[in-house]
Design a protein around this motif. Structure first.
Motif, PDB file in Angstrom:
ATOM      1  N   LEU A 186      67.138  28.619  32.050  1.00 49.61           N
ATOM      2  CA  LEU A 186      68.559  28.891  32.253  1.00 49.61           C
ATOM      3  C   LEU A 186      69.232  27.728  32.989  1.00 49.61           C
ATOM      4  O   LEU A 186      70.344  27.320  32.665  1.00 49.61           O
ATOM      5  N   LYS A 187      68.504  27.184  33.960  1.00 52.59           N
ATOM      6  CA  LYS A 187      69.047  26.031  34.692  1.00 52.59           C
ATOM      7  C   LYS A 187      69.307  24.861  33.748  1.00 52.59           C
ATOM      8  O   LYS A 187      70.342  24.204  33.817  1.00 52.59           O
ATOM      9  N   VAL A 188      68.330  24.626  32.877  1.00 53.26           N
ATOM     10  CA  VAL A 188      68.457  23.518  31.918  1.00 53.26           C
ATOM     11  C   VAL A 188      69.652  23.767  31.001  1.00 53.26           C
ATOM     12  O   VAL A 188      70.437  22.868  30.712  1.00 53.26           O
ATOM     13  N   ARG A 189      69.801  25.009  30.587  1.00 54.51           N
ATOM     14  CA  ARG A 189      70.910  25.373  29.694  1.00 54.51           C
ATOM     15  C   ARG A 189      72.256  25.115  30.370  1.00 54.51           C
ATOM     16  O   ARG A 189      73.154  24.479  29.822  1.00 54.51           O
ATOM     17  N   ILE A 190      72.410  25.614  31.588  1.00 51.27           N
ATOM     18  CA  ILE A 190      73.688  25.492  32.290  1.00 51.27           C
ATOM     19  C   ILE A 190      74.042  24.033  32.549  1.00 51.27           C
ATOM     20  O   ILE A 190      75.180  23.608  32.353  1.00 51.27           O
ATOM     21  N   ALA A 191      73.042  23.258  32.980  1.00 56.80           N
ATOM     22  CA  ALA A 191      73.304  21.862  33.347  1.00 56.80           C
ATOM     23  C   ALA A 191      73.366  20.950  32.128  1.00 56.80           C
ATOM     24  O   ALA A 191      73.776  19.792  32.236  1.00 56.80           O
ATOM     25  N   GLY A 192      72.988  21.477  30.948  1.00 55.94           N
ATOM     26  CA  GLY A 192      72.872  20.634  29.764  1.00 55.94           C
ATOM     27  C   GLY A 192      74.205  20.249  29.141  1.00 55.94           C
ATOM     28  O   GLY A 192      75.267  20.702  29.559  1.00 55.94           O
ATOM     29  N   ARG A 193      74.110  19.426  28.091  1.00 55.16           N
ATOM     30  CA  ARG A 193      75.302  18.929  27.408  1.00 55.16           C
ATOM     31  C   ARG A 193      76.070  20.063  26.726  1.00 55.16           C
ATOM     32  O   ARG A 193      77.262  19.937  26.452  1.00 55.16           O
ATOM     33  N   ARG A 194      75.392  21.152  26.416  1.00 60.49           N
ATOM     34  CA  ARG A 194      76.078  22.287  25.790  1.00 60.49           C
ATOM     35  C   ARG A 194      76.114  23.488  26.738  1.00 60.49           C
ATOM     36  O   ARG A 194      76.012  24.632  26.348  1.00 60.49           O
ATOM     37  N   GLY A 195      76.250  23.173  28.033  1.00 57.49           N
ATOM     38  CA  GLY A 195      76.275  24.227  29.032  1.00 57.49           C
ATOM     39  C   GLY A 195      77.626  24.352  29.679  1.00 57.49           C
ATOM     40  O   GLY A 195      78.621  24.661  29.008  1.00 57.49           O
ATOM     41  N   HIS A 196      77.637  24.120  30.992  1.00 58.60           N
ATOM     42  CA  HIS A 196      78.871  24.295  31.775  1.00 58.60           C
ATOM     43  C   HIS A 196      79.167  23.049  32.590  1.00 58.60           C
ATOM     44  O   HIS A 196      78.258  22.301  32.986  1.00 58.60           O
TER      45      HIS A 196
END
Ligand SMILES: [Zn+2]
Ligand SMILES: [Zn+2]
Length: 267
Positions: A186-196
């Motif tokens: 989830l951390k990777v998702r949020i911080a990623g290019r397609r996150g937030h």
């Protein structure tokens, strides 16, 4: 006054924003319950019966929760991209939409709602076809950008010169990294290019906007777990000071809230 802009609800528990001219009232997203939406509108002296359109940024539940009930009860036209509509239907959580309420727009093409020029732009988020919006009444431009991993070139172009912007400032990377309750994925998702958008990335884009003439900003979609209003404000203020802009003096900088409207931003 040309525009009234108001973040009604903002954060991972639900989002909705109000944009109005004298003649036209538009909501962007409807991500809390219909009852909460009703209360939020009442708090600013507005009502569902006078909303002309709802524009949807993307299909995540914190942006569409009340969409089905509102469509069925009030018949308000709802605008979303073809892929966003498809994703909403695939989720199957919103029920049927009356045919007259479903309107598709091309994310690469401006369109008109009652004389307001709507300029959609692609955002970078883990959704089917996520977008943000600029609205232009011919004299003043306003806009919104949330749920994006970075400020896309489309966002920069569409929002440049906007007077008032609702802008994501989602998380502090340090708080996110150290959060023991969030799984790594989830951390990777949020911080990623397609996150937030992080506070720092938001602040950098904000400085660009202010250089282009933006003078009113609501920082939005703050994470309740990985951010604080103070951190978001201070990061934005720091970036602004570096370009010689003083919040409260050169621009009005406010923080949108999860619980309800922050007040009306007149333009
Ligand atoms: Zn989202
Ligand atoms: Zn969201």
């Amino acid at each position: 006054m040309e525009w009234v802009v108001c973040p009604l609800f903002s954060g991972s528990k639900g989002n909705s924003s109000f944009f109005a001219t004298q003649d036209t009232r538009i909501l962007v997203d409807a991500g809390v319950t219909m009852q909460q939406m009703k209360q939020g509108l009442e708090a600013i002296g507005a009502d569902f019966s006078e909303i002309h359109a709802i524009l949807v940024t993307h299909e995540h539940i914190d942006h569409i929760k009340a969409l089905g009930p509102i469509a069925r009860k009030y018949g308000i036209p709802i605008y979303a991209t073809p892929k966003t509509w498809q994703a909403i239907r695939l989720q199957g959580r919103s029920g049927e939409f009356p045919i007259r309420t479903v309107i598709e727009f091309d994310p690469d093409r401006a369109f008109l709602i009652r004389g307001i020029r709507v300029v959609p732009f692609s955002t970078s988020h883990d959704a089917a076809q996520p977008t943000g919006f600029a609205f232009d009444n011919g004299r003043r431009k306003v806009g919104i950008m949330t749920d994006t991993g970075y400020a896309t070139s489309g966002a920069k172009e569409a929002l440049f010169g906007a007077h008032t912007v609702i802008l994501e400032s989602n998380h502090d990377p340090e708080l996110l990294r150290a959060n023991p309750r969030y799984p790594e994925q989830l951390k990777v998702r949020i911080a990623g290019r397609r996150g937030h958008l992080s506070n720092a990335d938001s602040a950098a884009f904000l400085s660009d906007l202010v250089r282009g003439g933006t003078c009113q900003v609501a920082l939005a979609h703050l994470s309740q777990e990985n951010n604080t209003p103070e951190l978001a404000y201070d990061t934005a203020a720091q970036g602004l000071l570096e370009i010689g802009a003083v919040p409260g003096q050169d621009l009005n900088l406010v923080i949108a809230r999860q619980e309800g409207p922050v007040g009306l931003l007149g333009v």
